[in-house]
Scaffold this motif. Sequence first.
Motif, mmCIF file in Angstrom:
data_model
loop_
_atom_site.group_PDB
_atom_site.id
_atom_site.type_symbol
_atom_site.label_atom_id
_atom_site.label_comp_id
_atom_site.label_asym_id
_atom_site.label_seq_id
_atom_site.Cartn_x
_atom_site.Cartn_y
_atom_site.Cartn_z
ATOM 1 N N ALA A 595 0.848 -1.195 0.000
ATOM 2 C CA ALA A 595 0.000 0.000 0.000
ATOM 3 C C ALA A 595 0.877 1.236 0.000
ATOM 4 O O ALA A 595 2.071 1.187 0.327
ATOM 5 N N SER A 596 0.266 2.363 -0.349
ATOM 6 C CA SER A 596 0.974 3.632 -0.229
ATOM 7 C C SER A 596 0.788 4.155 1.192
ATOM 8 O O SER A 596 -0.131 3.750 1.913
ATOM 9 N N GLU A 597 1.661 5.052 1.581
ATOM 10 C CA GLU A 597 1.560 5.606 2.926
ATOM 11 C C GLU A 597 0.234 6.354 3.114
ATOM 12 O O GLU A 597 -0.384 6.290 4.179
ATOM 13 N N MET A 598 -0.233 7.018 2.063
ATOM 14 C CA MET A 598 -1.489 7.757 2.154
ATOM 15 C C MET A 598 -2.667 6.797 2.316
ATOM 16 O O MET A 598 -3.597 7.047 3.098
ATOM 17 N N GLU A 599 -2.647 5.687 1.575
ATOM 18 C CA GLU A 599 -3.717 4.690 1.703
ATOM 19 C C GLU A 599 -3.741 4.108 3.114
ATOM 20 O O GLU A 599 -4.811 3.884 3.690
ATOM 21 N N TRP A 600 -2.561 3.872 3.657
ATOM 22 C CA TRP A 600 -2.478 3.346 5.028
ATOM 23 C C TRP A 600 -3.073 4.330 6.025
ATOM 24 O O TRP A 600 -3.837 3.948 6.913
ATOM 25 N N GLU A 601 -2.742 5.599 5.878
ATOM 26 C CA GLU A 601 -3.243 6.597 6.818
ATOM 27 C C GLU A 601 -4.762 6.764 6.720
ATOM 28 O O GLU A 601 -5.447 6.962 7.731
ATOM 29 N N ASP A 602 -5.312 6.653 5.505
ATOM 30 C CA ASP A 602 -6.731 6.946 5.299
ATOM 31 C C ASP A 602 -7.647 5.741 5.445
ATOM 32 O O ASP A 602 -8.821 5.899 5.819
ATOM 33 N N HIS A 606 -5.757 1.381 13.243
ATOM 34 C CA HIS A 606 -4.518 1.711 13.947
ATOM 35 C C HIS A 606 -3.628 0.502 14.212
ATOM 36 O O HIS A 606 -2.438 0.642 14.471
ATOM 37 N N GLU A 607 -4.196 -0.725 14.170
ATOM 38 C CA GLU A 607 -3.369 -1.918 14.434
ATOM 39 C C GLU A 607 -2.317 -2.141 13.351
ATOM 40 O O GLU A 607 -1.274 -2.751 13.583
ATOM 41 N N TRP A 608 -2.605 -1.664 12.144
ATOM 42 C CA TRP A 608 -1.701 -1.919 11.022
ATOM 43 C C TRP A 608 -0.485 -1.006 11.095
ATOM 44 O O TRP A 608 -0.597 0.176 11.394
ATOM 45 N N GLU A 609 0.677 -1.607 10.780
ATOM 46 C CA GLU A 609 1.933 -0.856 10.777
ATOM 47 C C GLU A 609 2.408 -0.677 9.335
ATOM 48 O O GLU A 609 2.260 -1.582 8.514
ATOM 49 N N PHE A 610 2.958 0.478 9.056
ATOM 50 C CA PHE A 610 3.451 0.766 7.708
ATOM 51 C C PHE A 610 4.974 0.834 7.710
ATOM 52 O O PHE A 610 5.577 1.452 8.580
ATOM 53 N N LYS A 611 5.580 0.198 6.726
ATOM 54 C CA LYS A 611 7.032 0.260 6.545
ATOM 55 C C LYS A 611 7.305 0.675 5.109
ATOM 56 O O LYS A 611 7.127 -0.105 4.166
ATOM 57 N N ASP A 617 7.226 8.284 -7.792
ATOM 58 C CA ASP A 617 6.471 9.460 -8.241
ATOM 59 C C ASP A 617 5.996 10.304 -7.062
ATOM 60 O O ASP A 617 4.835 10.747 -7.011
ATOM 61 N N GLY A 618 6.876 10.501 -6.091
ATOM 62 C CA GLY A 618 6.554 11.348 -4.950
ATOM 63 C C GLY A 618 5.679 10.701 -3.897
ATOM 64 O O GLY A 618 5.287 11.346 -2.919
ATOM 65 N N GLU A 619 5.397 9.408 -4.057
ATOM 66 C CA GLU A 619 4.531 8.706 -3.106
ATOM 67 C C GLU A 619 5.273 7.507 -2.518
ATOM 68 O O GLU A 619 5.850 6.710 -3.264
ATOM 69 N N MET A 620 5.274 7.398 -1.196
ATOM 70 C CA MET A 620 5.972 6.293 -0.538
ATOM 71 C C MET A 620 5.121 5.022 -0.611
ATOM 72 O O MET A 620 3.972 4.995 -0.179
ATOM 73 N N ILE A 621 5.708 3.976 -1.191
ATOM 74 C CA ILE A 621 5.053 2.664 -1.301
ATOM 75 C C ILE A 621 5.788 1.699 -0.379
ATOM 76 O O ILE A 621 7.014 1.731 -0.276
ATOM 77 N N GLY A 622 5.055 0.839 0.273
ATOM 78 C CA GLY A 622 5.689 -0.132 1.163
ATOM 79 C C GLY A 622 4.719 -1.211 1.593
ATOM 80 O O GLY A 622 3.697 -1.450 0.941
ATOM 81 N N TYR A 623 5.050 -1.847 2.704
ATOM 82 C CA TYR A 623 4.232 -2.940 3.223
ATOM 83 C C TYR A 623 3.432 -2.451 4.426
ATOM 84 O O TYR A 623 3.965 -1.760 5.301
ATOM 85 N N VAL A 624 2.164 -2.793 4.468
ATOM 86 C CA VAL A 624 1.358 -2.595 5.673
ATOM 87 C C VAL A 624 1.145 -3.970 6.286
ATOM 88 O O VAL A 624 0.856 -4.938 5.597
ATOM 89 N N LYS A 625 1.321 -4.051 7.596
ATOM 90 C CA LYS A 625 1.291 -5.350 8.260
ATOM 91 C C LYS A 625 0.529 -5.257 9.567
ATOM 92 O O LYS A 625 0.721 -4.329 10.358
ATOM 93 N N ASN A 626 -0.353 -6.224 9.771
ATOM 94 C CA ASN A 626 -0.983 -6.375 11.073
ATOM 95 C C ASN A 626 -0.066 -7.268 11.896
ATOM 96 O O ASN A 626 0.099 -8.452 11.578
ATOM 97 N N PRO A 627 0.568 -6.734 12.955
ATOM 98 C CA PRO A 627 1.601 -7.499 13.670
ATOM 99 C C PRO A 627 1.056 -8.677 14.471
ATOM 100 O O PRO A 627 1.841 -9.486 14.962
#
Length: 805
Positions: A595-602, A606-611, A617-627
């Motif tokens: 997911a993108s950082e913006m998608e994670w925030e929106d 709150h349980e999900w963590e973003f890395k 293209d100016g957007e941070m992409i990474g992994y969202v994980k439920n720990p």
Amino acid sequence: MSKWIKNKGELSHPNLGQDWGLVSRSYAQSRPDRPNITVPSLIIQEISKTRFMKQWGYEMRPFGVIDFETWRDFTDPCVCSFLFYRTIQHNKQYHRSGMKAVEVGGVIRRSINGYPLDWVDDTDKWGRDENDQPVKPKTYGAYVTRGKKSEKMIQVISGWCWSDEVIDVLPNLIEESGIKIIYAHNATVDIIACMSLLFPDLHHPLQHFTSPDEKEKSPILFKGSKILNCKIDIAPFLGDDYKRVVWNYKDKKPETISTYEIELRDSLSLLPLPLSSLGWVAGYEKTKTPELFTNERHKDFKNYMAIDNEMIRYAVDDCVILWKSLLEFWCLVKGMGYHGTTAPLTIGTLGFQMIAHDNASKGRHIVKKSRSWKYKAVHNRVDLDSIARECLTGGMTRVFKDYPIVTPSFGIDARSMYPSVEMDPNNTWPDFTKLESIIWDDNPNLESVLKYEGAVHVHWLRPDSDKIGAVATRDPKTNNLDWNQYEGTRWLTMCQARFLIDRGYTLTPIPYAYEKTRTKINDEEERVTWNEVITIYAIVCPALNFNPFEVVGEWYDKRIELKNNDDPRELLVKLLMNAGSFGKWVEINFDQRLASEMEWEDHYSHEWEFKGVQEIDGEMIGYVKNPTPKRASNTANLMGAYITDYARMALLKMGDLIGHEHLIYCDTDSWKISLPIEGCYIPDDLMGRELGQWAIENEMDYFHAIKPKQYKTHFISKEDRTTGDLIKCDIWKIRIKGVNVKGVIKHLWLEEHGTGEPTNAFSHEVLSQLCLADKMRFERLVGIRESFRRNLEAGKWMIQDKQNR
């Protein structure tokens, strides 16, 4: 079986076997920038379902196979081959309301489904208004079938196209065929190739598979560093106004949608064998990959005009081999009692479901899921089974002598270790539907709890008499298992605890505290939740009154039957026995998505963590994980721990018979022994080729191991897999974790000769001279997750240097 049928000396179509008929074939259009290939680009073959069922016995649901030939890097595909398998029922006549089919070029062109492609208005059959003008019927354009339906047919559509034709050819062919599931062997690299063609503007292939909302299912699943499966919507390639009518099972009515989602699956996870081995199993030999595609030093590398008919035939054959192998495996497991209606993603799931199906009628520990053909494990105390996971150790891989052994030595191997301990009538198994905790007190009774199955938390002391070591601790720095310690504290299964006491170990119960969530309704009828600390020292349950792995014995009998008949499918049964009976019991998953950082925030809670991994293209992409770890529906940690403990106990018993002073190395189900064969006494009833017995697999005059799974050896004889006899040989072998030894040899060969494949003599010379501490240089593929993490291009080859220190 001849692989291709020829027509006037030219390759016509693959030989799929008896009673398959050729329906049609068409050829690629001539292009000035491509060679004149006479292998048909689209081949349709059919067999009646009646004849098919007589030959195969079972029908598999429709699926496709895809394969890309590339100019070395998988970001540079040159040829795509494909095969689609389905059931079809032809109608005698095809009509469209208010329309009629017309000829183009003197013939009525038809789709792969038999429907005419070209239509015009048939105004003579329209109604008339008050001015005698033609009026379109209300059902104008709708397909109408007339006449009796023909017999159902099994149809195979195979072919190929150039890489720059994929967008025009493949999506339409998939949609017309109605295919939703497509397999690729080692799918990750073919997905990289496919994505480079379908979505060339993406910075990275994984960018396409983000999950914008927590509630949506992830379009991609990973298995370690590779892709297990992914979903792609091909509707954008089917036309701007693409729509189709599907049945909405939830609302129980048809609906119109504008998507066509296909699922790409990794066939290696279901059939973990090289394609060459699958060709042997399917009776359809695989030929070597043309060097033109793989060697950048080849004189015709990247020269499309050098591609010939045999290279295209090779590409199509790879799809035929995988199709036949999947079908062979499906029919084999269905004949062995597999109850499922579809093939699962992995062979582990397949094996578990077959065991579960057999168990469901014998006890209450396995039940069928609601509204599903799949099964799940049942626990009365999930919290206790989760604690029992701490018993799990796994296989024992150890180096006992880390210096070169140059005296006569040999290796022995257990015949299917895990299946053999599962079938051992002396082994008891825990009934995890009746787990109970034993609360800690000042006078814990170890003898009492050991009468049950389950687990116990103890401090253990190893006696001096145990020279091998039967309990492992985990090194806090490296996280590796350490078998050399003489004491420690940990959870043990009851079966291992009893084994250790018999071995002379001292076990002292130790308290174990954990939190359990409690809930109650108070006087105001409100739900109140709090955490309670509970201190226990044991988890107990009765033993099952039957063997839950009886079906594994039936698999073994089937394998022997096939082996005695020289049936290559025995290899598939071996895979099922070894891969399908253990791992799923201890499965734990984490919900992880892209997911993108913006998608994670929106859109994520709150349980999900973003890395964040990479800015695109100016957007941070990474992994969202439920720990929070998620138990799979099939998880039964205590059962999995029992299986591995019984296997390790069998390994240790053999080690005791051999004698600690003669042990060189072990790996889960095998020993290397520093004695000549005639100098080592092992009782005859333990040696043989039956399940649970041990066999001599090789003789050596050199063996040197420096770490687990890192050794060099010279075999002077090896076991003949057919007879079991030792056959004289002269073979060097090197294994180094993380090193592609074949790649090392290939790199040295190309440095010296430029093209071609290493000869046996060259490989032998290289292996005999290489030392374990030498720098190893080889080429490796940049994986899709690694490339995302390191901002590299996925699917490209790179030079890797590795050296043990």
